[in-house]
Scaffold this motif. Sequence first.
Motif, PDB file in Angstrom:
ATOM      1  N   VAL A 135       0.835  -1.197   0.000  1.00 25.29           N
ATOM      2  CA  VAL A 135       0.000   0.000   0.000  1.00 25.29           C
ATOM      3  C   VAL A 135       0.872   1.250   0.000  1.00 25.29           C
ATOM      4  O   VAL A 135       0.670   2.178  -0.798  1.00 25.29           O
ATOM      5  CB  VAL A 135      -0.942   0.003   1.223  1.00 25.29           C
ATOM      6  CG1 VAL A 135      -1.696   1.330   1.317  1.00 25.29           C
ATOM      7  CG2 VAL A 135      -1.918  -1.168   1.154  1.00 25.29           C
ATOM      8  N   LYS A 193     -10.795  -6.241   1.850  1.00 20.04           N
ATOM      9  CA  LYS A 193      -9.381  -5.949   1.610  1.00 20.04           C
ATOM     10  C   LYS A 193      -9.150  -4.469   1.344  1.00 20.04           C
ATOM     11  O   LYS A 193      -8.136  -3.897   1.755  1.00 20.04           O
ATOM     12  CB  LYS A 193      -8.878  -6.776   0.419  1.00 20.04           C
ATOM     13  CG  LYS A 193      -7.355  -6.839   0.260  1.00 20.04           C
ATOM     14  CD  LYS A 193      -6.704  -7.580   1.393  1.00 20.04           C
ATOM     15  CE  LYS A 193      -5.206  -7.826   1.197  1.00 20.04           C
ATOM     16  NZ  LYS A 193      -4.929  -8.961   0.310  1.00 20.04           N
ATOM     17  N   GLU A 194     -10.125  -3.805   0.670  1.00 21.05           N
ATOM     18  CA  GLU A 194      -9.943  -2.382   0.392  1.00 21.05           C
ATOM     19  C   GLU A 194      -9.972  -1.550   1.677  1.00 21.05           C
ATOM     20  O   GLU A 194      -9.293  -0.524   1.777  1.00 21.05           O
ATOM     21  CB  GLU A 194     -10.991  -1.875  -0.609  1.00 21.05           C
ATOM     22  CG  GLU A 194     -12.433  -2.172  -0.259  1.00 21.05           C
ATOM     23  CD  GLU A 194     -12.950  -3.434  -0.907  1.00 21.05           C
ATOM     24  OE1 GLU A 194     -14.128  -3.439  -1.306  1.00 21.05           O
ATOM     25  OE2 GLU A 194     -12.173  -4.408  -1.014  1.00 21.05           O
ATOM     26  N   VAL A 220      -6.874  -4.709  -5.683  1.00 19.43           N
ATOM     27  CA  VAL A 220      -7.227  -5.676  -4.647  1.00 19.43           C
ATOM     28  C   VAL A 220      -8.316  -6.586  -5.181  1.00 19.43           C
ATOM     29  O   VAL A 220      -9.066  -6.217  -6.095  1.00 19.43           O
ATOM     30  CB  VAL A 220      -7.704  -4.991  -3.338  1.00 19.43           C
ATOM     31  CG1 VAL A 220      -6.608  -4.121  -2.753  1.00 19.43           C
ATOM     32  CG2 VAL A 220      -8.956  -4.176  -3.578  1.00 19.43           C
ATOM     33  N   ILE A 226      -7.535   2.815  -4.765  1.00 20.47           N
ATOM     34  CA  ILE A 226      -7.772   1.373  -4.886  1.00 20.47           C
ATOM     35  C   ILE A 226      -8.558   1.064  -6.147  1.00 20.47           C
ATOM     36  O   ILE A 226      -9.510   1.764  -6.500  1.00 20.47           O
ATOM     37  CB  ILE A 226      -8.536   0.854  -3.654  1.00 20.47           C
ATOM     38  CG1 ILE A 226      -7.714   1.079  -2.383  1.00 20.47           C
ATOM     39  CG2 ILE A 226      -8.871  -0.623  -3.805  1.00 20.47           C
ATOM     40  CD1 ILE A 226      -8.506   0.903  -1.111  1.00 20.47           C
ATOM     41  N   ALA A 241      -6.545  -1.838   3.194  1.00 24.51           N
ATOM     42  CA  ALA A 241      -5.624  -0.941   2.512  1.00 24.51           C
ATOM     43  C   ALA A 241      -5.796   0.505   2.989  1.00 24.51           C
ATOM     44  O   ALA A 241      -4.812   1.212   3.257  1.00 24.51           O
ATOM     45  CB  ALA A 241      -5.824  -1.030   1.004  1.00 24.51           C
TER      46      ALA A 241
END
Length: 257
Positions: A144, A196-197, A156, A209, A200
């Motif tokens: 990241v 997952k975002e 991602v 993203i 991040a």
Amino acid sequence: MKIAILGAHGLIGSHLCREIFAQGVHSLRVINRGDNHAEFLDEFKPDWVVHAGGFNNVDRCEEDHERAMWDNFHQPVALQFLCENNNIKFCYLSSIYAFDAHKNIYASSKWACEQSILHTGALIPRLCWVWGEDPKQKCFPYQVRRAVEAKRPLPVAKGQIGQPTWAGDIAYWLVRLMQAGEHGIWNLAASEAMPKEMFASLADPRVEITVGQMKTPRMLDCRMDTTQIQQWFPRDCKSPSEFGKIIDASQVLLMPN
């Protein structure tokens, strides 16, 4: 307790060393890949051997099946065999990805090792989305940060959800599980699940993203039931939002040799 670690210079191995040193009651030795493992075990006679190494880059595993199987299956199985013959307890760091063994070669190599050593009384912590001060700067929050510094979007996996867990919390649990002489599969992860975002964005809110299909198919639901470890050893885990503070405070330790 005498502990030997293979992979001591990696993300989890380095945090495990810190936890062991912090307690000040254990003896620690590092196993290097080039060592004669049989001679090492005969000389040091550890109570535990922790296999914290492995080939953990999912995309690169897909490009090099031979190395993935060697690092994640053949080598740890051989080391476990030596430990079993010398009455040494063995800990193999596995992955939640092993739960979906047919998804990719990384998952199948981890699953194959689990199946080969589970009956021997080995301790098999399953992990996923581990982050922290990484000497090799490979874990996701470093990716990241590099994307932010390069001013490029970070891809991602679409729909992936898991439990980001600080490596220091993993190390805390590992030492206590070894002290208790535990075995079998244990899910070691923070209780909070997130996409997952979000992981991040917590690591660095400046990140841009892009969500989509990844190069290598991945397990999307990476959530684990952490009831057992929280009942045995309750732990208020760090949030990935602390990544920047932790890394900036330890930057001197992370300078490459």
